[in-house]
Design a protein around this motif. Structure first.
Motif: not given
Length: 244
Positions: A26, A38, A40-42, A57
């Motif tokens: 990730r 932070e 990432c979502t995926r 990002k």
């Protein structure tokens, strides 16, 4: 005393995937003290894909980009340019003029990139308009005005608004000439700055809907006056050494 300026860097962390029972990756953003600020979502099976998402990002986030170090900013600028080229290559693009009957071009990203050259034949037909008038009680002979209109205009509009793939080219209506350009042989420039491009191509029309077996070679002219001249020439030059 002025506080220390924060800097951010794209990174990757390992994540355990319960479904596949293996490690995934990730993208994360870390600060100058290696703290993750932070995630990432995926998650991705590929390390490079995860890092790419973290870079994206950062590159497109005003918050992180503004506070990144100079060396990271330079890398992010390079990343944005690279991604812009990749996105352009992976999009179906239709180049067309406002002039009826001029050649149009379509770039389709499948199979490493396919370039089509197509046009609607300028279908012209005469029509007659009858006008009548009266002078007192006597009828004056009808006046006939001949005009020419484009039978293919509605087909052209319908066609160009729906092109997304080779399948669309074959199935949509209208009398048309279509080339599938298989390779670029040579590119030169005329004195008027139009470009002469020698191509190898396969030609088909909307009657047989089949490519002819024999490949042909021809020099075509890409006109400087076309609004999409620079964009189209960029595609041609980028893919001149790639087999389509």
């Amino acid at each position: 005393m002025q506080g220390k300026e924060r800097t951010f860097t794209p990174e990757v962390e390992k994540v355990w995937n319960k479904d596949y029972q293996c490690e995934y990756y990730r993208g994360v953003i870390i600060d100058g003290e290696d703290n993750i600020v932070e995630r990432c979502t995926r998650t991705h099976a590929s390390y490079d894909a995860a890092l790419d998402e973290a870079k994206k990002k950062m590159a497109y986030s005003p918050l992180y980009y503004r506070q990144a170090g100079a060396d990271i900013k330079e890398k992010l600028e390079e990343y944005k340019k690279k991604k812009a080229i990749e996105e352009k290559k992976n999009a179906v693009v239709v180049f067309h003029t406002d002039e009826f009957g001029e050649w149009k071009y379509m770039y389709e990203p499948k199979d490493g990139g396919v370039l089509y050259r197509f046009r609607y034949k300028n279908q012209m037909s005469e029509a007659s308009t009858f006008l009548s008038a009266k002078s007192g009680s006597s009828a004056v002979a009808p006046l006939i005005a001949n005009e020419v209109y484009r039978k293919g205009e509605s087909d052209k509009i319908f066609y160009e608004s729906r092109i997304r793939s080779e399948y669309d080219i074959e199935k949509l209506p209208g009398h048309k000439d279509i080339w599938k350009i298989t390779s670029i042989v040579n590119v030169t420039q005329n004195k008027n700055q139009d470009s002469k491009v020698t191509v190898r191509y396969l030609k088909f029309g909307n009657l047989t809907k089949e490519f002819k077996k024999r490949e042909k070679k021809k020099t075509i002219v890409i006109k400087r006056k076309w609004a999409f001249y620079n964009d189209l020439m960029e595609y041609i030059q980028n893919y001149a050494d790639i087999r389509w």
